[in-house]
Design an enzyme around this catalytic site. Sequence first.
Site, PDB file in Angstrom:
ATOM      1  N   LYS A  53       0.912  -1.276   0.000  1.00 13.26           N
ATOM      2  CA  LYS A  53       0.007   0.026   0.016  1.00 13.26           C
ATOM      3  C   LYS A  53       0.839   1.320  -0.085  1.00 13.26           C
ATOM      4  O   LYS A  53       0.580   2.154  -0.737  1.00 13.26           O
ATOM      5  CB  LYS A  53      -1.105  -0.163   1.229  1.00 13.26           C
ATOM      6  CG  LYS A  53      -1.960  -0.911   0.972  1.00 13.26           C
ATOM      7  CD  LYS A  53      -2.817  -1.331   2.333  1.00 13.26           C
ATOM      8  CE  LYS A  53      -3.745  -2.433   2.189  1.00 13.26           C
ATOM      9  NZ  LYS A  53      -4.525  -2.974   3.453  1.00 13.26           N
ATOM     10  N   GLN A  97      -4.331  -1.495   9.724  1.00 11.80           N
ATOM     11  CA  GLN A  97      -4.309  -2.941   8.949  1.00 11.80           C
ATOM     12  C   GLN A  97      -4.776  -3.828   9.826  1.00 11.80           C
ATOM     13  O   GLN A  97      -4.510  -3.960  11.267  1.00 11.80           O
ATOM     14  CB  GLN A  97      -2.824  -3.387   8.493  1.00 11.80           C
ATOM     15  CG  GLN A  97      -2.588  -4.692   7.789  1.00 11.80           C
ATOM     16  CD  GLN A  97      -3.309  -4.539   6.411  1.00 11.80           C
ATOM     17  OE1 GLN A  97      -3.185  -3.647   5.694  1.00 11.80           O
ATOM     18  NE2 GLN A  97      -4.000  -5.384   6.117  1.00 11.80           N
ATOM     19  N   ASP A 120     -10.968   3.057   4.001  1.00 16.42           N
ATOM     20  CA  ASP A 120     -11.172   1.573   3.942  1.00 16.42           C
ATOM     21  C   ASP A 120     -12.831   1.376   3.760  1.00 16.42           C
ATOM     22  O   ASP A 120     -13.228   0.370   3.559  1.00 16.42           O
ATOM     23  CB  ASP A 120     -10.746   0.966   5.333  1.00 16.42           C
ATOM     24  CG  ASP A 120      -9.419   0.139   4.930  1.00 16.42           C
ATOM     25  OD1 ASP A 120      -9.380  -0.350   3.846  1.00 16.42           O
ATOM     26  OD2 ASP A 120      -8.634  -0.356   5.852  1.00 16.42           O
TER      27      ASP A 120
END
Length: 281
Positions: A53, A97, A120
């Site tokens: 990412k 994460q 997200d």
Amino acid sequence: MSAQLIDGIALSQKLRAEIAERAAALTAQGRQPGLAVILVGEDPASQVYVRNKVKACGDVGIHSVMEKYDADLSEAALLERIAALNADPSIHGILVQMPLPKHINPHKVIEAIAASKDVDGYSVLSAGELMTGLEGFRPCTPYGCMKLIEATGTDLRGKHAVVIGRSNTVGKPMALLLLQANATVTICHSATPDLGLYTRQADVIVAAVGRRNTLTADMVKPGALVIDVGMNRDENGKLCGDVDFANIKEVASHITPVPGGVGPMTITMLLMNTIESAERG
Ligand code: NAP
């Protein structure tokens, strides 16, 4: 019949080129988009995801901040870091994460991220926006699947779409996005007694299960479009999806490969959400 491959790498490259242009335009105005990525603990798969990412951000001109913490970081300390990033004007997206160590409540952490930076799309607010058809951040994997379907030129209006899997991050938002695009949607899961009964009626199938060969060729209507979200390993340790690719490609009209289908699109849509956040200001 041999299905047309839906190439997630090529589509990602195209979308990332557009994202890079939009990032450059914002940077020229002194508003470079920024993404913060937080990793707690040493999970090897998470380390790879986070590294990918951060690298993807660099490739398109998005500023990224990578924060790595030991697995014993307290929940309070993590929430404090999120509060600081919420207040940081150079950061437009915050990603924590998953999975987190067991002593940290993931729901509390997700809800601590400012709604305007939830790239997200996992918060209750983002889920509610999707549910009610309001603008908001869409979870990256299903958002990427929609782009893959769109790339085939398929009009979903009136089509029957079957989603296999009902997780909050993939299956459920996927079903809502398909519904929003005017498909008739069926959601199947582990308690569905005869999966094939539903998939055989489908014009579009999205498999998001996490089990190899969940979908076999006899379960697919000729000409159906198949999106494979699964990420599994075969007996030789090779990456594979949820669908029996070799046989289904002889029946389907379009199919995503694994790797090279949904996987690259997930990060691309994270970049897209970050740009959209920065453009909103
Ligand atoms: P998950 O949270 O484990 O959900 C799996 C879903 O599959 C559940 O809803 C489960 O039903 C259902 N299921 C399990 N066995 C089934 C069966 N035999 N028949 C029908 N449904 C069944 O997984 P997830 O996070 O949604 O991810 C699914 C897969 O996608 C995994 O392989 C994951 O690694 C992959 N993935 C890939 C990407 C990417 O970027 N390529 C991103 C995210 C996820 P119940 O709800 O009844 O348990």
